[in-house]
Scaffold this active site. Structure first.
Site, mmCIF file in Angstrom:
data_model
loop_
_atom_site.group_PDB
_atom_site.id
_atom_site.type_symbol
_atom_site.label_atom_id
_atom_site.label_comp_id
_atom_site.label_asym_id
_atom_site.label_seq_id
_atom_site.Cartn_x
_atom_site.Cartn_y
_atom_site.Cartn_z
ATOM 1 N N SER A 126 1.074 -1.210 0.003
ATOM 2 C CA SER A 126 0.326 0.206 -0.038
ATOM 3 C C SER A 126 0.537 1.330 0.064
ATOM 4 O O SER A 126 0.210 2.193 -0.423
ATOM 5 C CB SER A 126 -1.410 -0.017 0.937
ATOM 6 O OG SER A 126 -2.127 -1.028 1.221
ATOM 7 N N HIS A 189 -1.201 4.828 8.514
ATOM 8 C CA HIS A 189 -1.019 3.653 7.817
ATOM 9 C C HIS A 189 -0.603 4.105 6.714
ATOM 10 O O HIS A 189 -0.976 4.583 6.057
ATOM 11 C CB HIS A 189 -2.407 3.028 7.941
ATOM 12 C CG HIS A 189 -2.381 1.982 8.323
ATOM 13 N ND1 HIS A 189 -2.381 0.871 6.953
ATOM 14 C CD2 HIS A 189 -1.503 0.998 8.944
ATOM 15 C CE1 HIS A 189 -2.384 -0.120 7.090
ATOM 16 N NE2 HIS A 189 -1.839 -0.173 7.517
ATOM 17 N N GLU A 345 -10.549 6.321 2.249
ATOM 18 C CA GLU A 345 -9.911 4.854 2.147
ATOM 19 C C GLU A 345 -11.259 3.991 3.591
ATOM 20 O O GLU A 345 -10.572 4.756 4.442
ATOM 21 C CB GLU A 345 -8.973 4.929 2.794
ATOM 22 C CG GLU A 345 -7.932 3.240 2.157
ATOM 23 C CD GLU A 345 -6.836 2.385 3.329
ATOM 24 O OE1 GLU A 345 -6.558 2.220 2.917
ATOM 25 O OE2 GLU A 345 -6.836 3.757 4.743
ATOM 26 N N ASP A 350 -8.622 -5.178 3.080
ATOM 27 C CA ASP A 350 -7.179 -5.024 3.106
ATOM 28 C C ASP A 350 -6.499 -5.532 3.920
ATOM 29 O O ASP A 350 -6.657 -7.385 3.882
ATOM 30 C CB ASP A 350 -6.032 -3.796 2.763
ATOM 31 C CG ASP A 350 -4.417 -4.441 2.802
ATOM 32 O OD1 ASP A 350 -4.792 -5.306 1.575
ATOM 33 O OD2 ASP A 350 -4.102 -4.576 3.681
ATOM 34 N N HIS A 392 -4.324 -2.893 -4.623
ATOM 35 C CA HIS A 392 -3.135 -4.047 -4.824
ATOM 36 C C HIS A 392 -4.688 -4.957 -4.819
ATOM 37 O O HIS A 392 -5.615 -4.926 -3.996
ATOM 38 C CB HIS A 392 -2.455 -3.913 -4.352
ATOM 39 C CG HIS A 392 -2.476 -3.752 -3.170
ATOM 40 N ND1 HIS A 392 -2.878 -4.996 -2.564
ATOM 41 C CD2 HIS A 392 -1.908 -3.182 -2.110
ATOM 42 C CE1 HIS A 392 -3.640 -4.911 -1.006
ATOM 43 N NE2 HIS A 392 -2.411 -3.799 -0.351
HETATM 44 ZN ZN ZN Z 1 -2.640 -5.174 2.513
#
Ligand code: ZN
Ligand code: NAG
Ligand code: NAG
Length: 514
Positions: A126, A189, A345, A350, A392
């Protein structure tokens, strides 16, 4: 022609409702009364639907206006199989089959595919992907806001200004726009940090995370409060409070901080804003968020959890939803006559995938779709560019062949037991903690598992503690001014260049300087 009109209206409703359960149920009556048109066995159904899609495309003019506002939504780890599975997850919740539904952003007029690899790794993390889609350059895995000249952990490289890159937030601020960040993870993050920080290691969120020996680099929380771009952000909503105060102090919920240097960055943030002549507000829970009066609060820091914010399926009454945070951020930011740049976000898609907890991953994706829908209701699509993408992929796959509308979180059709005459799940991972060791040399029998548990770890082929990201392209959905620039297949680092063009910000080509 009459039929076409009815179908138009219904299909239109069908698009808007997508993730909104209430309106979906309200429309059930309409759907039933025209059952024949919605009967997939009726060939007219498909013809009318396709003709309607065609007509909509033919009637959609290119929007070449300037994007006054931009909202970039990021589903962290929101792979294409995740999107397809979430449709079924939502559909079944409201008594539909689900495969035919659209998530709110899946009805956007333009889509593309972005390539996500980093300079040094084939599969992105990320941090390098955040640098790509927020700053427009690709860097190394694990690094934030730095060029590929800096290897992960290279503090000296971080300190060299020649390696520093800035992007959308900086460009928007220079153009006099308001800026905001909303996330369900810690605000320090990797994804949100890519918007404002320069760090040779995404793990350096607080000073306590830095190596004890050698050069000292500035941690990410400190850059959010004191950095040039970070300190100018107007609205910051998310988790990660512990990175902002000392390990000797407790917050209102009794959680100790994580900092070794004794700094209280929340106090520093308030003082810093005051010294710049703005009245800042700090909040910690949902009630305070919902009560914010946009006319009185133009600069707000909301740290709603000590660590990441909880999964939606586990949220308590004081935890705001992603939609609530997004709506409030738009309310506050849209008071700027020059417009705004907002990054939102859905960060826990994830983390759920890493745990192979597919139920939570799909639910968090549904939450992102709701937040996009909430934003769509508040903005003028003529002057607001909305881009929805992912950083991703993951290794989750969606296997056949179950009947339409089957439980996406269940077993594949029992008729298709595997060659070992044991069932397999529709969703499974190539690797991760969901690996189930064989018993008596036989593959684990999934019928013995409680797959309805929130925390069920879906089967993984290879045992590793954290499931990995995947390397295939991610989807990009766009609506609003210059949304048509997002069609095709391109590097992820193209995204901010196209946004900047539309919004007339940044050093590259823009609609205003061409
Ligand atoms: Zn991740
Ligand atoms: C599939 O496997 C399960 C578990 O062994 C078994 O109960 C079931 O009968 C099998 N189905 C078929 C069609 O063989
Ligand atoms: C799921 O796991 C979390 C911790 O990861 C725990 O707090 C929660 O109680 C669990 N929920 C269920 C239903 O087991």
């Amino acid at each position: 022609m009459l039929n076409l009109n009815i179908a138009r209206t219904l299909l239109f409703l069908g698009c808007v409702v997508c993730s909104n359960g209430r309106s979906l149920q309200a429309n059930n009556k309409n759907l039933l009364s025209t059952r024949s048109l919605f009967d997939e066995k009726n060939k007219e159904h498909w013809k009318i639907q396709a003709q309607w899609t065609l007509r909509t495309k033919l009637e959609t003019p290119l929007n070449k206006k300037v994007a006054k506002n931009v909202i970039l939504f990021l589903g962290d780890g929101m792979s294409i199989p995740t999107l397809a599975a979430t449709r079924v997850y939502i559909g079944r919740k409201f008594g539909h089959t689900g495969e035919e539904l659209k998530l709110s952003f899946e009805s956007f007029p333009y889509t593309g595919l972005a390539k996500t690899y980093c300079v040094d790794h084939n599969v992105a993390d990320s941090a390098c992907s955040g640098t790509a889609y927020l700053s427009g350059i690709k860097g190394n895995s694990g690094t934030l806001g730095l060029s590929g000249a800096v290897k992960r952990g290279d503090c000296k490289g971080q300190k060299d200004d020649a390696n520093t890159v800035t992007g959308l937030m900086d460009w928007a601020q220079k153009a006099g726009k308001s800026t905001g960040i909303v996330t369900t993870t810690r605000v320090t993050h990797a994804s949100p940090a890519a918007a404002y920080a320069h760090s040779a290691d995404r793990k350096w969120e607080a000073d306590a995370d830095l190596p004890r020996q050698g050069l000292r680099c500035e941690d990410i929380a400190s850059q959010l409060v004191g950095g040039r771009v970070g300190s100018s952000i107007d609205v910051i909503f998310g988790g990660g409070r512990k990175n902002f105060y000392s390990r000797n102090d407790k917050d209102s919920s009794g959680n100790f901080g994580y900092r070794n240097d004794g700094r209280n960055l929340i106090r520093e943030w308030l003082l810093n804003k005051q010294s710049h002549g703005v009245a800042p507000t700090y909040i910690e829970n949902k009630r305070e968020l919902l009560n914010l009066d946009k006319r009185k609060h133009k600069t707000v820091l909301g740290l709603f959890a000590s660590d990441h914010m909880p999964y939606n399926l586990e949220a308590g009454i004081s935890d705001p939803s992603l939609s609530e945070m997004t709506q409030k951020a738009i309310e506050i930011l849209s008071q700027n006559q020059n417009g705004y740049m907002l990054f939102v976000e859905g960060g826990r898609i994830d983390t759920a995938h890493h745990e192979t907890k597919a139920r939570k991953a799909l639910d968090e994706t549904a939450e992102l779709a709701k937040a996009v829908e909430a934003a769509l209701r508040m903005v003028d699509p003529e002057n607001t560019l909305i881009v929805v993408t992912s950083d991703h992929s993951h290794t989750m796959s969606y296997s056949g062949y179950s009947k339409r509308g089957s439980d996406i979180l269940g077993l594949a059709n029992a008729k298709y037991n595997a060659s070992d005459n044991l069932p397999y799940s529709t969703l499974s991972y190539a690797n991760g903690p969901g690996y189930k060791p064989p018993t008596d040399f036989r593959r684990h029998n999934l019928m013995l598992d409680n797959m309805n548990s929130l925390n069920y770890t879906f089967p993984s082929m290879v045992p590793i503690p954290r499931e990995t990201h995947g390397g295939e392209d991610v989807a990009v959905f766009a609506k609003g001014p210059w949304a048509h620039l997002f069609t095709g297949n391109y590097e992820q680092s193209f995204i901010p260049h196209a946004i900047a063009y539309a919004a007339c910000i940044g050093p590259g080509l823009t609609k205003c300087n061409l």
